[in-house]
Design an enzyme around this catalytic site. Structure first.
Site, PDB file in Angstrom:
ATOM      1  N   ASN A  73     -15.936  27.693 -23.140  1.00 27.56           N
ATOM      2  CA  ASN A  73     -16.743  26.665 -22.704  1.00 27.56           C
ATOM      3  C   ASN A  73     -16.409  26.490 -20.841  1.00 27.56           C
ATOM      4  O   ASN A  73     -15.477  26.825 -20.796  1.00 27.56           O
ATOM      5  CB  ASN A  73     -15.969  25.241 -23.287  1.00 27.56           C
ATOM      6  CG  ASN A  73     -16.310  25.106 -24.592  1.00 27.56           C
ATOM      7  OD1 ASN A  73     -17.385  25.465 -25.412  1.00 27.56           O
ATOM      8  ND2 ASN A  73     -15.395  24.432 -25.499  1.00 27.56           N
ATOM      9  N   LYS A  80     -15.859  30.164 -29.051  1.00 22.88           N
ATOM     10  CA  LYS A  80     -16.493  29.545 -28.139  1.00 22.88           C
ATOM     11  C   LYS A  80     -15.665  29.813 -26.687  1.00 22.88           C
ATOM     12  O   LYS A  80     -14.633  30.292 -26.822  1.00 22.88           O
ATOM     13  CB  LYS A  80     -16.153  27.950 -28.250  1.00 22.88           C
ATOM     14  CG  LYS A  80     -17.168  27.395 -29.414  1.00 22.88           C
ATOM     15  CD  LYS A  80     -17.984  26.432 -29.151  1.00 22.88           C
ATOM     16  CE  LYS A  80     -18.560  25.863 -27.658  1.00 22.88           C
ATOM     17  NZ  LYS A  80     -19.031  24.730 -27.787  1.00 22.88           N
ATOM     18  N   TYR A 106      -9.665  -6.755  12.159  1.00 28.49           N
ATOM     19  CA  TYR A 106      -9.226  -6.333  11.020  1.00 28.49           C
ATOM     20  C   TYR A 106      -9.065  -7.542   9.866  1.00 28.49           C
ATOM     21  O   TYR A 106      -8.629  -8.637   9.976  1.00 28.49           O
ATOM     22  CB  TYR A 106      -7.796  -5.913  11.381  1.00 28.49           C
ATOM     23  CG  TYR A 106      -6.991  -5.204  10.155  1.00 28.49           C
ATOM     24  CD1 TYR A 106      -7.254  -4.183   9.584  1.00 28.49           C
ATOM     25  CD2 TYR A 106      -6.310  -6.081   9.246  1.00 28.49           C
ATOM     26  CE1 TYR A 106      -6.680  -3.590   8.451  1.00 28.49           C
ATOM     27  CE2 TYR A 106      -5.391  -5.616   8.311  1.00 28.49           C
ATOM     28  CZ  TYR A 106      -5.841  -4.353   7.796  1.00 28.49           C
ATOM     29  OH  TYR A 106      -5.149  -4.026   6.815  1.00 28.49           O
ATOM     30  N   THR A 121     -39.685  26.603 -11.617  1.00 30.88           N
ATOM     31  CA  THR A 121     -40.043  25.096 -11.272  1.00 30.88           C
ATOM     32  C   THR A 121     -39.954  24.469 -12.709  1.00 30.88           C
ATOM     33  O   THR A 121     -40.421  25.185 -13.583  1.00 30.88           O
ATOM     34  CB  THR A 121     -41.102  25.168 -10.490  1.00 30.88           C
ATOM     35  OG1 THR A 121     -42.394  25.747 -11.351  1.00 30.88           O
ATOM     36  CG2 THR A 121     -41.275  26.053  -9.058  1.00 30.88           C
ATOM     37  N   HIS A 122     -39.831  23.183 -12.408  1.00 31.28           N
ATOM     38  CA  HIS A 122     -39.652  22.558 -13.985  1.00 31.28           C
ATOM     39  C   HIS A 122     -38.759  23.013 -14.952  1.00 31.28           C
ATOM     40  O   HIS A 122     -39.103  22.826 -16.153  1.00 31.28           O
ATOM     41  CB  HIS A 122     -40.960  22.175 -14.185  1.00 31.28           C
ATOM     42  CG  HIS A 122     -42.001  21.689 -13.163  1.00 31.28           C
ATOM     43  ND1 HIS A 122     -42.309  20.426 -12.961  1.00 31.28           N
ATOM     44  CD2 HIS A 122     -42.676  22.608 -12.570  1.00 31.28           C
ATOM     45  CE1 HIS A 122     -43.250  20.294 -11.928  1.00 31.28           C
ATOM     46  NE2 HIS A 122     -43.456  21.676 -11.581  1.00 31.28           N
ATOM     47  N   SER A 138       0.750  -1.178   0.101  1.00 30.27           N
ATOM     48  CA  SER A 138      -0.032   0.055   0.086  1.00 30.27           C
ATOM     49  C   SER A 138       0.966   1.190   0.034  1.00 30.27           C
ATOM     50  O   SER A 138       0.343   2.403  -0.003  1.00 30.27           O
ATOM     51  CB  SER A 138      -1.077  -0.051   1.214  1.00 30.27           C
ATOM     52  OG  SER A 138      -0.262  -0.262   2.414  1.00 30.27           O
ATOM     53  N   LYS A 193      -8.140   3.547   1.603  1.00 33.26           N
ATOM     54  CA  LYS A 193      -7.402   4.766   1.306  1.00 33.26           C
ATOM     55  C   LYS A 193      -7.475   5.105   0.114  1.00 33.26           C
ATOM     56  O   LYS A 193      -7.749   6.678  -0.243  1.00 33.26           O
ATOM     57  CB  LYS A 193      -6.007   4.417   1.881  1.00 33.26           C
ATOM     58  CG  LYS A 193      -6.059   4.314   3.564  1.00 33.26           C
ATOM     59  CD  LYS A 193      -4.716   4.296   4.183  1.00 33.26           C
ATOM     60  CE  LYS A 193      -4.223   2.748   4.280  1.00 33.26           C
ATOM     61  NZ  LYS A 193      -5.169   1.991   4.956  1.00 33.26           N
ATOM     62  N   SER A 234     -12.258  26.583 -27.710  1.00 29.40           N
ATOM     63  CA  SER A 234     -12.164  25.441 -28.551  1.00 29.40           C
ATOM     64  C   SER A 234     -11.430  25.544 -29.570  1.00 29.40           C
ATOM     65  O   SER A 234     -11.068  26.595 -30.318  1.00 29.40           O
ATOM     66  CB  SER A 234     -13.656  25.282 -29.312  1.00 29.40           C
ATOM     67  OG  SER A 234     -13.521  24.648 -30.358  1.00 29.40           O
ATOM     68  N   ASN A 267      -2.435  -2.775  12.942  1.00 28.84           N
ATOM     69  CA  ASN A 267      -3.977  -2.590  12.834  1.00 28.84           C
ATOM     70  C   ASN A 267      -4.317  -1.368  13.776  1.00 28.84           C
ATOM     71  O   ASN A 267      -5.194  -0.754  13.060  1.00 28.84           O
ATOM     72  CB  ASN A 267      -4.522  -3.859  13.456  1.00 28.84           C
ATOM     73  CG  ASN A 267      -4.082  -4.893  12.550  1.00 28.84           C
ATOM     74  OD1 ASN A 267      -3.750  -4.689  11.336  1.00 28.84           O
ATOM     75  ND2 ASN A 267      -4.750  -6.139  13.197  1.00 28.84           N
ATOM     76  N   GLN A 284      -7.584  -2.382   3.739  1.00 24.13           N
ATOM     77  CA  GLN A 284      -6.591  -1.435   3.024  1.00 24.13           C
ATOM     78  C   GLN A 284      -7.100  -0.982   1.791  1.00 24.13           C
ATOM     79  O   GLN A 284      -6.516   0.060   1.180  1.00 24.13           O
ATOM     80  CB  GLN A 284      -5.305  -2.336   2.637  1.00 24.13           C
ATOM     81  CG  GLN A 284      -3.875  -1.788   1.964  1.00 24.13           C
ATOM     82  CD  GLN A 284      -2.969  -2.419   1.899  1.00 24.13           C
ATOM     83  OE1 GLN A 284      -2.307  -2.827   3.038  1.00 24.13           O
ATOM     84  NE2 GLN A 284      -2.729  -3.007   0.641  1.00 24.13           N
ATOM     85  N   GLU A 339     -18.258  22.250 -15.793  1.00 21.86           N
ATOM     86  CA  GLU A 339     -18.703  20.881 -15.999  1.00 21.86           C
ATOM     87  C   GLU A 339     -18.067  19.820 -15.179  1.00 21.86           C
ATOM     88  O   GLU A 339     -18.487  18.747 -14.715  1.00 21.86           O
ATOM     89  CB  GLU A 339     -18.404  20.743 -17.579  1.00 21.86           C
ATOM     90  CG  GLU A 339     -19.252  21.519 -18.277  1.00 21.86           C
ATOM     91  CD  GLU A 339     -18.542  21.490 -19.683  1.00 21.86           C
ATOM     92  OE1 GLU A 339     -19.241  20.877 -20.735  1.00 21.86           O
ATOM     93  OE2 GLU A 339     -17.643  22.462 -20.029  1.00 21.86           O
TER      94      GLU A 339
HETATM   95  N1  ARG Z   1      -1.428  -1.459   5.006  1.00 21.64           N
HETATM   96  C1  ARG Z   1      -2.326  -1.718   5.915  1.00 21.64           C
HETATM   97  C2  ARG Z   1      -3.713  -1.068   5.611  1.00 21.64           C
HETATM   98  O1  ARG Z   1      -3.536  -0.192   5.155  1.00 21.64           O
HETATM   99  C3  ARG Z   1      -1.914  -1.681   7.332  1.00 21.64           C
HETATM  100  C4  ARG Z   1      -2.523  -2.687   8.258  1.00 21.64           C
HETATM  101  C5  ARG Z   1      -1.698  -3.880   8.031  1.00 21.64           C
HETATM  102  N2  ARG Z   1      -2.291  -4.835   9.020  1.00 21.64           N
HETATM  103  C6  ARG Z   1      -2.075  -6.359   9.065  1.00 21.64           C
HETATM  104  N3  ARG Z   1      -2.318  -7.031  10.006  1.00 21.64           N
HETATM  105  N4  ARG Z   1      -1.385  -6.690   7.950  1.00 21.64           N
HETATM  106  O2  ARG Z   1      -4.660  -1.573   6.232  1.00 21.64           O
END
Ligand code: ARG
Length: 482
Positions: free
Chosen positions: A286, A284, A318, A156-157, A24, A326, A278, A111, A323, A291
């Site tokens: 834009n 133009k 966990y 409205t509408h 990660s 993120k 454009s 964790n 993971q 958008e």
């Molecule tokens: N990179 C892991 C995550 O984002 C960290 C936690 C890892 N924990 C484990 N027991 N392997 O979730």
């Protein structure tokens, strides 16, 4: 060959594909400041409780500062073999200070570490977003004050309904954004609990002091259940839900910008800074920024959906599935932040065409309701009948191919002889908006009042935020979680 951090029982290194799917670090390196701040708080606590010697603590704290400086200076070499930010930092610390680094992971696990880091990160991001929302509100309030008397068609509408003031329309978004900020602040309150010390899932036999790390990291209290603490991602889900609603509001506003800036409407001109040309059609302009803001809800809501699906059905505690929280979250928060910035720029720069709005507001018999209301008020005609009479008046104007203001008093009397010349005063769009003084209504006087209320609330809050920031800098020496 096996992993230095956890490979004791392994004879072989992971497959290249295993490393790729498992790592990660490509995205969680963003958490470096929070990770180091968490480790410093943890080491300080371990020493205070006698789990770690003062000497080791000092070496760890100094080493972590060096690692932080390396990352911030761009010299740090992130390694995929070390999987994530936690092990990258710890491994570099070991290179710097030797064996003492190995004691840092006492009484914690990745964790609770990742749960802590991510909470701190999201907390900071919420503060940034709330600040941006407040900034956009303030920009809107400023423009609303200038446009308190500008008359535009209310729809409205998407059909001409009744005239409204442009300032009132802009303040509608200020209300929406106010709720958005409230939802983000609300999520922050529940988020602000400290998972550190929950360890892998069951807590730890070491005599740790969770209150100490809680205070050091600016949390309100420690989490009360270790299983929940390491497997909970509500804090980011709530934030993404609030972000999705905010993005939906921005998308609606962006859509109006697109419509308003078209040649057919011509209500506003967007600035050169927030439009593009454009490559083939020289005439133009834009509204690309609008958008794109209109579209960003896609990935933001996508992140919420994606993470809810990841979390559903996961047994405690966990699992590595988590993971996946993120990347989507970072992407969504970045998208919202960028959208807020673009919207603020567009609002500050937009040039309303007051004449166009006024002309458009007068079209489509938009003051017909005012005629009906006048019949009720002045002639004591029941509203249902007044509605019917007004319908006949509109029909006559349509036949004569003019607006209501184009009808003569004889025309009106043809439909109902009780009508007199006072009617001419109520059918102007100016009279229509000025009359709507009910609380929350569109009258220019109301707009100015509401704008003033928001302005004092928003500027007061900005003072508070600055004061809080100053206190935070003074209170938490390492400032690592800012
Ligand atoms: N990179 C892991 C995550 O984002 C960290 C936690 C890892 N924990 C484990 N027991 N392997 O979730």
């Amino acid at each position: 060959m096996s992993n230095k951090m956890w490979g004791g029982r392994f004879a072989e290194a992971p497959d290249a594909i295993m490393e790729e799917i498992n790592a990660s670090i490509g995205f969680d390196q963003r958490l470096y400041r929070q990770d180091i701040a968490g480790s410093k708080a943890h080491a300080t606590m371990l020493a205070a409780t006698g789990i770690l010697t003062q000497t080791d603590r000092d070496a760890i704290l100094a080493g972590l500062d060096e690692v932080l400086a390396e990352i911030e200076g761009g010299q740090f070499k992130f390694s995929r073999a070390l999987e994530d930010i936690h092990m990258n930092v710890e491994s570099r610390l070991r290179e710097k200070i030797g064996d003492a680094a190995g004691r840092l992971h006492t009484a914690r696990s990745r964790n609770d570490q990742v749960a802590t880091d991510f909470r701190l990160y999201v907390r900071d991001y919420i503060d940034t977003l709330v600040g941006q929302v407040r900034g956009l509100q303030l920009a809107l309030v400023d423009r609303a004050e200038d446009e308190a008397e500008t008359i535009m068609p209310g729809f409205t509408h998407l059909q001409n309904a009744q005239p409204v003031t442009f300032g009132h329309h802009l303040l509608a978004y200020v209300e929406m954004l106010g709720r958005d900020a409230g939802r983000l602040e609300d999520a922050r309150k529940r988020l602000n609990e400290n998972p550190l010390g929950s360890a892998a899932l069951a807590g730890t036999p070491y005599p740790i002091d969770r209150t100490m790390t809680t205070e050091a990291l600016g949390f309100d209290r420690p989490t009360a259940n270790s299983l929940d603490a390491v497997s909970d991602r509500d804090f980011i889900l709530e934030t993404l839900a609030a972000a999705s609603i905010c993005a939906m509001h921005l998308s609606r506003f962006a859509e109006e910008m697109v419509i308003w800036s078209s040649a057919q409407f011509g209500f506003v001109k967007l600035s050169d800074k927030f439009t593009t040309g454009s490559s083939i059609m020289p005439q133009k302009r834009n509204p690309d920024a609008a958008e794109l803001v209109r579209a960003k809800i896609g990935r933001i809501l996508g992140a919420l959906t994606s993470l809810l699906v990841v979390m559903k059905g996961l047994p405690l505690a966990y699992s590595k599935d988590m993971q996946e929280d993120k990347e989507v979250a970072f992407d969504a928060l970045d998208a919202l932040s960028l959208s807020l910035a673009a919207m603020t720029g567009m609002v500050k720069d937009m040039m309303p065409n007051r004449e166009r709005m006024h002309a458009s507001a007068s079209a489509g018999f938009s003051t017909a309701t005012d005629v009906a209301d006048w019949l009720v008020r002045e002639l004591n005609i029941p509203f249902r009948d007044a509605h019917h009479i007004t319908g006949q008046i509109v029909s006559l104007a349509e036949q004569k191919n003019c607006g209501l203001e184009g009808l003569t008093i004889e025309d009106f009397k043809l439909i109902d002889h009780r009508i007199d010349s006072r009617i001419h005063k109520v059918i102007t769009v100016e009279a229509s908006v000025a009359a709507r003084k009910s609380y929350g209504g569109t009258a220019p006087a109301n707009v100015l009042e509401q704008a003033a209320r928001w302005k004092s609330a928003l500027t007061g809050e900005q003072h508070e935020a600055r004061a809080l920031k100053a206190r935070k800098h003074g209170g938490h020496g390492d400032g690592g979680v800012e």
